[in-house]
Design an enzyme around this catalytic site. Structure first.
Site, mmCIF file in Angstrom:
data_model
loop_
_atom_site.group_PDB
_atom_site.id
_atom_site.type_symbol
_atom_site.label_atom_id
_atom_site.label_comp_id
_atom_site.label_asym_id
_atom_site.label_seq_id
_atom_site.Cartn_x
_atom_site.Cartn_y
_atom_site.Cartn_z
ATOM 1 C CB CYS A 111 -7.710 11.156 -53.197
ATOM 2 S SG CYS A 111 -6.275 10.048 -53.223
ATOM 3 C CG HIS A 216 -6.083 13.699 -49.833
ATOM 4 N ND1 HIS A 216 -7.283 13.180 -49.386
ATOM 5 C CD2 HIS A 216 -5.423 12.662 -50.407
ATOM 6 C CE1 HIS A 216 -7.337 11.886 -49.667
ATOM 7 N NE2 HIS A 216 -6.225 11.546 -50.285
ATOM 8 C CD GLU A 218 -8.964 15.657 -47.701
ATOM 9 O OE1 GLU A 218 -8.921 16.141 -48.849
ATOM 10 O OE2 GLU A 218 -8.427 14.563 -47.400
#
Ligand code: MN
Length: 240
Positions: A111, A216, A218
């Protein structure tokens, strides 16, 4: 085989506690742990002259998400929607991005991280996509939607590392950003695109694992594909 040390860039915050502190989203730490790496937080404030030595000690670097880069860094004007600028964080992350590219150290840039990478190498950003990219999709799906919600696909270039990791030419991703890559820096190959044409993934040319993604991973811990991305990154770091 010993586990690789993965540096994780952090941000500074004074919210929710009594004193300013260095912080990193727990999801980044958990993703590196699940993939078999040892996460190490890199605080803002380390003098630039010490970064090469720090870099030598790392097997890989994770450039994390966060607030916007100062638009002056890439010759743009301030935009009313630009927020959470920390010029000291810009400085350390841009210097680290240059180092890991130069040293061919495995890294994953997420990001804000892909934006840092692009700006570090001379590229530019849309300071607010919806004002500057005609017919753009809605990319800033925060704070109201779940962070793991896949809202658009990314079309991956053939022969890209990411297409290999994800096992095909498309991947469904979340979208938690209001800025994006405008001019891709020399030295980066754009390898993933949203349906509106926005660059959502880049790979460093001539590098074993130098990858940036605009989404993202994660925040999608249930996704097998995002798990594979973190494992591929940590495995590349282990090989050093
Ligand atoms: Mn997006």
């Amino acid at each position: 085989m010993p586990k690789p040390w993965i540096g994780i860039t952090s941000h500074r915050t004074d919210k929710g506690y009594y004193v300013p502190r260095a912080a990193v989203g727990q999801a980044y730490v958990d993703s590196i742990l699940r993939a078999g790496g040892i996460p190490l937080l890199i605080p803002v404030g380390i003098p630039e002259a010490q970064l090469p030595q720090l870099c030598v000690g790392l097997d890989g670097l994770l450039l994390t998400g966060g607030g916007d880069i100062d638009p002056a860094r890439f010759g743009e004007l301030m935009h009313p929607q630009v927020g959470h600028i920390d010029t000291a964080r810009d400085e350390i992350e841009i210097a680290l991005a240059k180092l890991v590219v130069q040293e061919k150290k495995p890294f994953l840039a997420i990001c804000r991280g892909i934006q840092v990478l692009n700006v570090a190498l001379g590229g530019t950003l849309y300071t607010h996509i919806s004002d500057q990219l005609p017919d753009a999709l809605f990319h800033p799906c925060y704070p109201d939607l779940p962070r793991d919600l896949a809202v658009h696909e990314v079309n991956l270039e053939g022969e890209s590392q990411l297409a290999g990791i994800f096992g095909g030419p498309k991947v469904q991703v979340n979208s938690l950003h209001h800025q994006g890559i405008r001019d891709v820096a020399a030295g980066l190959r754009p390898t993933g695109f949203a349906p509106d044409g926005l660059v959502e993934a880049v790979e460093v040319l001539d590098h074993s694992f130098g990858i940036g993604v605009q989404w993202h991973p994660e925040a999608m811990p249930e996704s097998m594909q995002m798990g594979a991305l973190f494992r591929a990154f940590v495995d590349a770091a282990k090989k050093r």
